[in-house]
Motif scaffolding. Structure first.
Motif, PDB file in Angstrom:
ATOM      1  N   VAL A  67       0.833  -1.194   0.000  1.00 31.27           N
ATOM      2  CA  VAL A  67       0.000   0.000   0.000  1.00 31.27           C
ATOM      3  C   VAL A  67       0.874   1.253   0.000  1.00 31.27           C
ATOM      4  CG1 VAL A  67      -1.908  -1.120   1.238  1.00 31.27           C
ATOM      5  CG2 VAL A  67      -0.173   0.129   2.524  1.00 31.27           C
ATOM      6  N   ASP A  68       0.262   2.372  -0.374  1.00 30.48           N
ATOM      7  CA  ASP A  68       0.904   3.679  -0.263  1.00 30.48           C
ATOM      8  C   ASP A  68       0.435   4.282   1.055  1.00 30.48           C
ATOM      9  OD1 ASP A  68       1.741   6.312  -0.346  1.00 30.48           O
ATOM     10  OD2 ASP A  68       1.072   6.663  -2.401  1.00 30.48           O
ATOM     11  N   ALA A  69       1.320   4.387   2.018  1.00 32.42           N
ATOM     12  CA  ALA A  69       0.962   4.873   3.348  1.00 32.42           C
ATOM     13  C   ALA A  69       0.466   6.314   3.333  1.00 32.42           C
ATOM     14  CB  ALA A  69       2.154   4.746   4.295  1.00 32.42           C
ATOM     15  N   ASP A  70       0.829   7.077   2.313  1.00 36.90           N
ATOM     16  CA  ASP A  70       0.439   8.482   2.225  1.00 36.90           C
ATOM     17  C   ASP A  70      -0.916   8.683   1.551  1.00 36.90           C
ATOM     18  OD1 ASP A  70       2.996   9.249   3.284  1.00 36.90           O
ATOM     19  OD2 ASP A  70       3.836   8.882   1.303  1.00 36.90           O
ATOM     20  N   GLU A  71      -1.429   7.658   0.894  1.00 32.81           N
ATOM     21  CA  GLU A  71      -2.663   7.779   0.115  1.00 32.81           C
ATOM     22  C   GLU A  71      -3.900   7.718   1.005  1.00 32.81           C
ATOM     23  OE1 GLU A  71      -4.897   5.034  -3.160  1.00 32.81           O
ATOM     24  OE2 GLU A  71      -2.746   5.344  -3.414  1.00 32.81           O
ATOM     25  N   ALA A  72      -4.842   8.619   0.747  1.00 33.06           N
ATOM     26  CA  ALA A  72      -6.104   8.623   1.490  1.00 33.06           C
ATOM     27  C   ALA A  72      -6.902   7.366   1.167  1.00 33.06           C
ATOM     28  CB  ALA A  72      -6.915   9.861   1.144  1.00 33.06           C
ATOM     29  N   GLN A  73      -7.446   6.769   2.202  1.00 33.55           N
ATOM     30  CA  GLN A  73      -8.260   5.557   2.080  1.00 33.55           C
ATOM     31  C   GLN A  73      -9.722   5.893   2.360  1.00 33.55           C
ATOM     32  OE1 GLN A  73      -6.690   2.573   1.235  1.00 33.55           O
ATOM     33  NE2 GLN A  73      -4.849   3.817   1.082  1.00 33.55           N
TER      34      GLN A  73
END
Length: 117
Positions: A51-57
């Motif tokens: 996953v991209d830890a910075d991306e909004a989920q």
């Protein structure tokens, strides 16, 4: 196992600041893996997912406070009991029977998110 917030939640918000993993969010709020953790950029979670830890989920709930299972460690490595359950005035923070994890798995997740502390 992770903790969930049931639909008995009165949206008081008492639980949110108590979570050492920043795994609790207000209903309809986006969340990020990096929130309150040491995670940044592309990471491989303890379950093997990249996953991209910075991306909004996407929010887990649109109506009540919610707990992100991938970030919940039941406060293992920080406290003796889940702090959200300890402060909840209506006892709606309960174990999630659908997300069962051992103490070793919870501690590994805690070390993964907080390697320096």
């Amino acid at each position: 196992m992770a903790i969930i917030i049931t639909d008995e939640c009165i949206n008081c918000g008492a639980c949110e600041p108590e979570c050492p993993n920043t795994a609790i969010y207000e209903g309809a709020d986006d969340w990020r893996y990096k929130d309150g953790t040491s995670l940044n950029g592309t990471v491989v979670l303890t379950n093997g997912e990249e996953v991209d830890a910075d991306e909004a989920q996407e929010p887990v709930s649109d109506e009540i406070y919610y707990i992100v299972p991938d970030k919940c460690t039941e406060c293992k490595g920080f406290h003796d009991e889940p702090q959200c359950a300890a402060v909840c005035p209506v006892d709606c923070c309960v174990p999630d029977e659908d997300v069962v994890e051992t103490e070793d798995e919870l501690l590994a997740k805690q070390r993964f998110m907080h390697p320096d502390g």
